[in-house]
Design a protein around this motif. Structure first.
Motif, PDB file in Angstrom:
ATOM      1  N   ARG A 284      40.949  38.351  44.219  1.00 30.66           N
ATOM      2  CA  ARG A 284      41.302  38.479  42.608  1.00 30.66           C
ATOM      3  C   ARG A 284      41.832  40.050  42.310  1.00 30.66           C
ATOM      4  O   ARG A 284      42.616  40.311  41.754  1.00 30.66           O
ATOM      5  CB  ARG A 284      40.342  38.119  41.649  1.00 30.66           C
ATOM      6  CG  ARG A 284      40.224  36.537  41.537  1.00 30.66           C
ATOM      7  CD  ARG A 284      39.389  36.157  40.384  1.00 30.66           C
ATOM      8  NE  ARG A 284      38.048  36.123  40.585  1.00 30.66           N
ATOM      9  CZ  ARG A 284      37.278  35.359  41.278  1.00 30.66           C
ATOM     10  NH1 ARG A 284      37.987  34.027  41.556  1.00 30.66           N
ATOM     11  NH2 ARG A 284      35.922  35.274  41.563  1.00 30.66           N
ATOM     12  N   ALA A 285      40.991  40.980  42.946  1.00 26.77           N
ATOM     13  CA  ALA A 285      41.102  42.313  42.553  1.00 26.77           C
ATOM     14  C   ALA A 285      42.415  42.854  43.235  1.00 26.77           C
ATOM     15  O   ALA A 285      43.199  43.350  42.560  1.00 26.77           O
ATOM     16  CB  ALA A 285      39.939  43.200  43.234  1.00 26.77           C
ATOM     17  N   GLY A 286      42.854  42.295  44.295  1.00 29.42           N
ATOM     18  CA  GLY A 286      44.253  42.617  44.983  1.00 29.42           C
ATOM     19  C   GLY A 286      45.492  42.215  44.171  1.00 29.42           C
ATOM     20  O   GLY A 286      46.135  43.072  43.832  1.00 29.42           O
ATOM     21  N   PHE A 287      45.142  41.062  43.443  1.00 26.71           N
ATOM     22  CA  PHE A 287      46.323  40.383  42.925  1.00 26.71           C
ATOM     23  C   PHE A 287      46.365  41.071  41.405  1.00 26.71           C
ATOM     24  O   PHE A 287      47.619  41.455  40.948  1.00 26.71           O
ATOM     25  CB  PHE A 287      46.050  39.012  42.625  1.00 26.71           C
ATOM     26  CG  PHE A 287      46.753  38.383  43.982  1.00 26.71           C
ATOM     27  CD1 PHE A 287      47.873  38.176  44.541  1.00 26.71           C
ATOM     28  CD2 PHE A 287      45.739  37.430  44.862  1.00 26.71           C
ATOM     29  CE1 PHE A 287      48.254  37.814  45.646  1.00 26.71           C
ATOM     30  CE2 PHE A 287      46.121  36.757  45.747  1.00 26.71           C
ATOM     31  CZ  PHE A 287      47.380  36.755  46.205  1.00 26.71           C
ATOM     32  N   ASP A 292      48.942  44.586  37.503  1.00 32.46           N
ATOM     33  CA  ASP A 292      49.040  45.784  36.615  1.00 32.46           C
ATOM     34  C   ASP A 292      49.911  46.638  37.009  1.00 32.46           C
ATOM     35  O   ASP A 292      50.427  47.491  36.077  1.00 32.46           O
ATOM     36  CB  ASP A 292      47.369  46.627  36.778  1.00 32.46           C
ATOM     37  CG  ASP A 292      46.373  45.761  36.208  1.00 32.46           C
ATOM     38  OD1 ASP A 292      46.933  44.715  35.347  1.00 32.46           O
ATOM     39  OD2 ASP A 292      45.107  45.751  36.427  1.00 32.46           O
ATOM     40  N   ARG A 293      50.381  46.665  38.300  1.00 35.28           N
ATOM     41  CA  ARG A 293      51.299  47.837  38.741  1.00 35.28           C
ATOM     42  C   ARG A 293      52.844  47.307  38.182  1.00 35.28           C
ATOM     43  O   ARG A 293      53.405  47.889  37.560  1.00 35.28           O
ATOM     44  CB  ARG A 293      51.345  47.734  40.314  1.00 35.28           C
ATOM     45  CG  ARG A 293      51.959  48.927  40.939  1.00 35.28           C
ATOM     46  CD  ARG A 293      51.832  48.830  42.299  1.00 35.28           C
ATOM     47  NE  ARG A 293      50.513  49.578  42.723  1.00 35.28           N
ATOM     48  CZ  ARG A 293      49.705  48.679  43.633  1.00 35.28           C
ATOM     49  NH1 ARG A 293      50.005  47.391  44.115  1.00 35.28           N
ATOM     50  NH2 ARG A 293      48.368  49.259  43.900  1.00 35.28           N
ATOM     51  N   GLU A 309      46.999  35.809  32.643  1.00 35.77           N
ATOM     52  CA  GLU A 309      45.442  35.604  32.715  1.00 35.77           C
ATOM     53  C   GLU A 309      45.057  34.818  33.933  1.00 35.77           C
ATOM     54  O   GLU A 309      44.044  34.992  34.234  1.00 35.77           O
ATOM     55  CB  GLU A 309      45.129  34.710  31.396  1.00 35.77           C
ATOM     56  CG  GLU A 309      45.241  35.041  30.020  1.00 35.77           C
ATOM     57  CD  GLU A 309      45.156  33.991  29.021  1.00 35.77           C
ATOM     58  OE1 GLU A 309      45.004  34.405  27.918  1.00 35.77           O
ATOM     59  OE2 GLU A 309      45.065  32.839  29.269  1.00 35.77           O
ATOM     60  N   GLY A 310      46.331  34.244  34.660  1.00 34.51           N
ATOM     61  CA  GLY A 310      45.845  33.493  35.778  1.00 34.51           C
ATOM     62  C   GLY A 310      47.076  33.435  36.567  1.00 34.51           C
ATOM     63  O   GLY A 310      48.323  33.658  35.889  1.00 34.51           O
ATOM     64  N   THR A 311      47.152  32.733  37.910  1.00 27.88           N
ATOM     65  CA  THR A 311      48.348  32.759  38.635  1.00 27.88           C
ATOM     66  C   THR A 311      48.736  33.961  39.035  1.00 27.88           C
ATOM     67  O   THR A 311      48.293  34.792  38.863  1.00 27.88           O
ATOM     68  CB  THR A 311      49.608  31.850  38.090  1.00 27.88           C
ATOM     69  OG1 THR A 311      50.155  32.883  37.237  1.00 27.88           O
ATOM     70  CG2 THR A 311      49.022  30.631  37.413  1.00 27.88           C
ATOM     71  N   TYR A 312      50.000  33.977  39.910  1.00 24.70           N
ATOM     72  CA  TYR A 312      50.483  35.327  40.221  1.00 24.70           C
ATOM     73  C   TYR A 312      51.795  35.626  39.883  1.00 24.70           C
ATOM     74  O   TYR A 312      52.725  36.326  40.219  1.00 24.70           O
ATOM     75  CB  TYR A 312      50.286  35.632  41.885  1.00 24.70           C
ATOM     76  CG  TYR A 312      50.507  34.783  42.876  1.00 24.70           C
ATOM     77  CD1 TYR A 312      51.616  34.136  43.098  1.00 24.70           C
ATOM     78  CD2 TYR A 312      49.572  34.658  43.947  1.00 24.70           C
ATOM     79  CE1 TYR A 312      52.149  33.120  44.106  1.00 24.70           C
ATOM     80  CE2 TYR A 312      49.909  33.349  45.119  1.00 24.70           C
ATOM     81  CZ  TYR A 312      51.113  32.921  44.966  1.00 24.70           C
ATOM     82  OH  TYR A 312      51.384  32.026  45.990  1.00 24.70           O
ATOM     83  N   PHE A 313      52.007  35.113  38.523  1.00 19.59           N
ATOM     84  CA  PHE A 313      52.960  35.271  37.877  1.00 19.59           C
ATOM     85  C   PHE A 313      52.747  35.975  36.554  1.00 19.59           C
ATOM     86  O   PHE A 313      51.828  36.047  35.886  1.00 19.59           O
ATOM     87  CB  PHE A 313      53.745  33.944  37.328  1.00 19.59           C
ATOM     88  CG  PHE A 313      54.017  33.181  38.590  1.00 19.59           C
ATOM     89  CD1 PHE A 313      54.836  33.492  39.428  1.00 19.59           C
ATOM     90  CD2 PHE A 313      53.141  32.041  38.699  1.00 19.59           C
ATOM     91  CE1 PHE A 313      55.123  32.485  40.720  1.00 19.59           C
ATOM     92  CE2 PHE A 313      53.554  31.183  39.944  1.00 19.59           C
ATOM     93  CZ  PHE A 313      54.423  31.535  40.925  1.00 19.59           C
ATOM     94  N   LEU A 314      53.804  36.886  36.147  1.00 19.19           N
ATOM     95  CA  LEU A 314      53.846  37.423  34.683  1.00 19.19           C
ATOM     96  C   LEU A 314      55.113  37.025  34.273  1.00 19.19           C
ATOM     97  O   LEU A 314      56.241  37.241  34.995  1.00 19.19           O
ATOM     98  CB  LEU A 314      53.252  38.903  34.531  1.00 19.19           C
ATOM     99  CG  LEU A 314      54.079  40.137  35.058  1.00 19.19           C
ATOM    100  CD1 LEU A 314      55.053  40.362  34.556  1.00 19.19           C
ATOM    101  CD2 LEU A 314      53.227  41.331  35.166  1.00 19.19           C
ATOM    102  N   VAL A 368      58.115  46.560  47.410  1.00 23.84           N
ATOM    103  CA  VAL A 368      58.890  45.779  46.668  1.00 23.84           C
ATOM    104  C   VAL A 368      58.681  45.530  45.091  1.00 23.84           C
ATOM    105  O   VAL A 368      59.599  45.581  44.621  1.00 23.84           O
ATOM    106  CB  VAL A 368      58.175  44.182  47.258  1.00 23.84           C
ATOM    107  CG1 VAL A 368      58.995  43.110  46.653  1.00 23.84           C
ATOM    108  CG2 VAL A 368      58.639  44.347  48.997  1.00 23.84           C
ATOM    109  N   LEU A 369      57.763  45.882  44.750  1.00 23.04           N
ATOM    110  CA  LEU A 369      57.405  45.702  43.333  1.00 23.04           C
ATOM    111  C   LEU A 369      58.347  46.937  42.657  1.00 23.04           C
ATOM    112  O   LEU A 369      58.987  46.897  41.657  1.00 23.04           O
ATOM    113  CB  LEU A 369      55.835  45.903  42.815  1.00 23.04           C
ATOM    114  CG  LEU A 369      55.029  44.908  42.998  1.00 23.04           C
ATOM    115  CD1 LEU A 369      53.740  45.127  42.587  1.00 23.04           C
ATOM    116  CD2 LEU A 369      55.777  43.412  42.236  1.00 23.04           C
ATOM    117  N   ALA A 370      58.272  48.172  43.247  1.00 17.97           N
ATOM    118  CA  ALA A 370      58.907  49.223  42.751  1.00 17.97           C
ATOM    119  C   ALA A 370      60.603  49.106  42.718  1.00 17.97           C
ATOM    120  O   ALA A 370      61.158  49.046  41.919  1.00 17.97           O
ATOM    121  CB  ALA A 370      58.604  50.256  43.638  1.00 17.97           C
TER     122      ALA A 370
END
Ligand code: PMP
Ligand code: GLN
Length: 382
Positions: A284-287, A292-293, A309-314, A368-370
């Protein structure tokens, strides 16, 4: 050809992953992680491939995995589950199909929440079900009493629920779960609860299973996926947990969908499920750090980011980000012209879509996020 499938487009995930490959775009569309899998679980599978059976597994799953799933839910969610209530499937996708085929008769009304995960509606229609859609809207995506009262009726047979929710990234809380449970009990309806994201909840939030709500244990098929728990989406190992009569009916459908699932992967997942709370906290901390990034980078570029709040989507709200184009046009342009794939939320609505929200998968490494943030920022200025 059956018109239900003949008339369908290829899924939105395949569409945008294909375009990402074609245009060399970073893929923040289809949900799959590029970090976070446990090496020991992969090593256990490799070892099992060499040393254990490579023939058909038992139809309901390896005993070791069925036991591990039961133990896991007892330890992590306080659910009293016996191994014979567990049926192992080839991913949650197969579990959904088997559950819908096993539980829905032609003419049964099925309550669904939209935006909805893409697999639900075609399978309900194929089973002859009559969908009753409850529409959720941003920014709260709340389940309201009035909407449930309208959707549930005398012919309601089933509700298909997903929590934490893809694509809204909401974690429905106890109050909404109890509300839904009251309607199920009052109408004597069954529930399929797609809980594949159960361990991916953030900021200290606590997940509760729909099966734990009053009156629900005896009427719920709970679905889980090792693909999500161990960031191994390609393995397609999932399961359903249900009271014995429902598990029996479920297994009758499962036996003619896939019959069984790769035994070596099952053995490795069984081993992995014994991991303690530390593993889940670390995951959870890693995701959460990745979330947040991405949220900070998008915020700095002027995007209105909705809570995840949950999943790995925003999700980002285009309208509140000052982007005039709709979600589909924005995503088509971003993947073709600015090097980033995302998913338009309208693809998850069967009717009256919300057209100004775009879903992004944040389960990616920094670089990849950048690149994704940079591509989205350019798409915003087009
Ligand atoms: N249900 C939901 C809500 C999902 O998000 C996913 C995968 N993203 C699935 C089911 C399918 O899971 P699997 O890959 O185990 O088939
Ligand atoms: N569930 C994944 C998502 O929401 C996609 C799975 C698939 O492509 N079938 O992105």
């Amino acid at each position: 050809m059956n018109p239900i499938f003949a008339g369908l487009p290829t899924t939105v995930f395949e569409h945008f992953s294909g375009l990402a490959r074609e245009h060399g775009a970073v893929n923040l569309g289809q949900g799959f992680p590029d970090f976070g899998w446990p090496d020991d679980v992969v090593a256990a599978a490799a070892e099992a491939l060499r040393t254990q059976s490579n023939q058909y597994a038992p139809m309901r799953g390896l005993p070791a995995l069925r036991e591990a799933v039961a133990d896991h839910y007892r330890a992590h969610q306080g659910l009293e589950v016996a191994p014979d209530q567990v049926v192992v499937t080839s991913g949650a996708t197969e579990a959904l199909a088997a559950a819908i085929l096993a539980l829905v008769k032609p003419g049964d009304e099925v309550v669904l929440f939209q935006p909805l995960y893409d697999a639900y509606l075609p399978m309900v229609l194929r089973a002859g079900g009559v969908p009753k859609l409850v529409r959720l809207t941003p920014p709260d995506w709340r389940i309201e009493e009035d909407a449930l009262a309208e959707a549930f009726g005398e012919r309601t047979r089933l509700v298909i629920f997903n929590n934490p929710h893809n694509p809204t990234a909401r974690l429905f809380g106890r109050e909404e779960l109890e509300l839904l449970a009251r309607h199920c009990v009052a109408r004597d309806a069954l529930a399929i609860s797609d809980e594949v994201w159960e361990h991916l909840v953030f900021d200290g939030r606590v997940f509760h299973s729909l099966a734990a709500m009053p009156g629900m244990a005896e009427r719920t098929v709970k679905i889980g996926s090792a693909g999500k728990i161990f960031s191994l989406t390609g393995w397609k190992v999932g399961w359903a947990v249900a009271p014995p009569p429902l598990a029996d009916a479920f297994s009758k459908a499962h036996q003619f969908l896939t019959f069984s699932t790769a035994p070596n992967l099952q053995a490795a997942v069984a081993q992995g499920l014994a991991k303690g709370a530390d593993y889940y906290a670390g995951m959870r901390a890693g995701f959460a750090a990745a979330r947040d990034r991405l949220a900070a980078g998008l915020g700095a570029e002027g995007f209105a980011v909705l809570p995840a709040e949950g999943t790995y989507f925003l999700n980002v709200d285009l309208e509140h980000s000052g982007v005039a184009s709709g979600d589909t046009a924005f995503c088509e342009q971003a993947v073709r012209e600015t090097g980033v794939a995302a998913i338009p939320l309208s693809a998850f609505y069967a009717e009256a879509p919300v057209t100004s929200v775009v879903r992004l998968c944040f389960a990616k490494g920094e670089e990849v996020l950048a690149r994704g943030i940079e591509g989205l920022a350019r798409a915003r200025r087009l």
